[in-house]
Enzyme design. Structure first.
Site, PDB file in Angstrom:
ATOM      1  N   CYS A   1    -133.323 -93.441  23.360  1.00 42.14           N
ATOM      2  CA  CYS A   1    -133.495 -93.316  21.964  1.00 42.14           C
ATOM      3  C   CYS A   1    -132.294 -93.356  20.918  1.00 42.14           C
ATOM      4  CB  CYS A   1    -133.659 -91.511  21.957  1.00 42.14           C
ATOM      5  SG  CYS A   1    -134.906 -91.231  21.023  1.00 42.14           S
TER       6      CYS A   1
ATOM      7  N   GLU B   1    -138.253-103.601  19.345  1.00 39.67           N
ATOM      8  CA  GLU B   1    -138.375-102.999  20.930  1.00 39.67           C
ATOM      9  C   GLU B   1    -139.513-101.898  21.000  1.00 39.67           C
ATOM     10  OE1 GLU B   1    -133.994-103.999  22.286  1.00 39.67           O
ATOM     11  OE2 GLU B   1    -133.990-102.132  21.348  1.00 39.67           O
TER      12      GLU B   1
END
Ligand code: SAH
Ligand code: SF4
Length: 384
Positions: A343, A92
């Site tokens: 994150c 990703e």
């Protein structure tokens, strides 16, 4: 004959490749600019290249993008791409727009071997290193897709900052990382300054030293704990490179770094590493030793972790202790929550060749009793 992927080369590598085809270096510069600055992948488009070179390239080389599996756009403008890297693995990449910059968060590996307790990528285990061309294909695709979408003029940049904070430990894929960084910095490539490219590491000490010599970009170090026993639990690499050695490497890095501080990232885990006592221990650890900035990251939960995000009050109380000790402290804003782009939530889908999923089902980390939290002042930021 194997067909070379031109995204695998920095400018010197491309010049050497062109020389092998019997071409001069300035041809490599033209080619490099077509690829990275204009987003071209078809040699026929490259109108100022000699016909003879174009036909030589046609048989020997290609600009090989990654196949896009999906693209999600968040309500706040964050974009997340899932790229197929073959063999059942996907990585990703996330774009985070802000008023004054556009930051791309790039992956360096399919999975990760470090196995941090609080990280979704770590829980998946390690599958393989990405090649330079696969690291750069993320930037190449994102930059040119965003330019088209945002209707930017030729020469305008969508991406102004790159952070190696996607999936994987960049310093455990050093050989592929460095040429990719060079392309990001190259004026004929993406032209980013060294302070706008950040490598984030869980602390691979010998490679921090090598990066200082080879390509000293901004450095972020994932600290997450103020002492070795706790860091051993959270970041297993600490058993190999304990905090003392890590901080010494940070001090050495500062000699060459484009900024006069190291960013320490600290993921705030409820009842694990987030008490004022931990904050005071952290102050003692770094004060007067290493010029640094603390970036507190609210933990982004995922089901298998068994961990919880610290409350805002708790994060603020922690920040307050650091700020009062004169340490510049920021709290990272969570972006792209609605598309799981935050994150540590980057999961892709990787074939776990290390059996990390089984290793992770260990005893839970000891949770400390909460004292009363108090609110304090802090700055907010996304990424530097
Ligand atoms: N492997 C590198 C870079 C990728 S991780 C490193 O560890 O630094 C990028 C950042 O996300 C690191 O600071 C990491 O500790 C943090 N992170 C990982 N999982 C997280 C989670 N679930 N919530 C918040 N931050 C996380
Ligand atoms: Fe790997 Fe970084 Fe995740 Fe740790 S936090 S498992 S080093 S990607």
């Amino acid at each position: 004959m194997t067909v070379a992927n031109l995204l695998d080369f920095d400018l010197d590598g491309l010049a050497a490749f062109c020389e092998r085809l019997g071409e001069k270096r300035f041809r490599a510069v033209q080619l490099f600019r077509w690829i990275h600055q204009k987003g071209a992948s078809d040699f026929e488009q490259m109108s100022d290249l000699a016909k003879s070179l174009r036909s030589k390239l046609a048989g020997a080389a290609e600009v090989r993008p990654l196949a896009v599996i999906s693209e999600h756009v968040s309500a706040d403008g964050t974009v997340k791409w899932l790229f197929d890297v073959g063999g059942g693995n996907a990585v990703e990449t996330v774009f985070i727009p802000e008023d004054d910059r556009g930051t791309l968060c790039v992956s360096s590996q399919a999975g990760c071997a470090v196995g941090c307790r609080f990280c979704s990528t770590g829980h998946q285990g390690f599958s393989r290193n990405l090649a330079t061309g696969e690291i750069l294909a993320q930037l190449w695709h994102a930059e040119h897709a965003l330019r088209a979408r945002l209707g930017l003029k030729p020469g305008d940049r969508a991406i102004t900052n790159v952070v190696m904070m996607g999936m994987g430990e960049p310093l455990q894929n050093y050989a592929a990382l460095v040429p990719a960084l060079r392309v990001m910095l190259d004026d004929h490539g993406y032209g980013l300054s060294r302070r706008r490219v950040t490598v984030s590491t869980s602390g691979v000490v010998p490679m921090i030293d090598r990066l200082r010599e080879d390509c000293a970009v901004a450095l972020a170090v994932s600290l997450h704990a103020p002492n070795d026993p706790l860091r051993d639990e959270l970041v297993p690499l600490n058993r190999k490179y304990p905090i003392d050695e890590l901080l010494d490497a940070c001090v050495r890095y500062l000699d060459a770094a484009p900024r006069d501080f190291i960013t320490f990232e600290y993921c705030m885990l409820d009842g694990v590493n987030d008490t004022p006592e931990h904050a005071r221990e952290l102050v003692k650890l770094v004060s007067g030793r290493v010029s640094c900035k603390l970036n507190l990251i609210p933990f982004n939960p995922f089901p298998q972790s068994g961990l919880k995000r610290s409350s805002n009050a708790r994060v603020q109380a922690f920040a307050q202790v650091l700020i009062e000790a004169g340490i510049v402290t920021t709290v990272r804003k969570t972006r792209g929550d609605d598309i799981d782009a935050a994150c540590g939530q980057l999961a892709g889908e990787v074939q776990d060749r290390t059996n990390a999923r089984n290793r992770m089902t260990r005893a839970p980390i000891k949770v400390v009793k909460k004292p009363q939290a108090e609110a304090g002042k802090q700055r907010q930021e996304t990424r530097t």
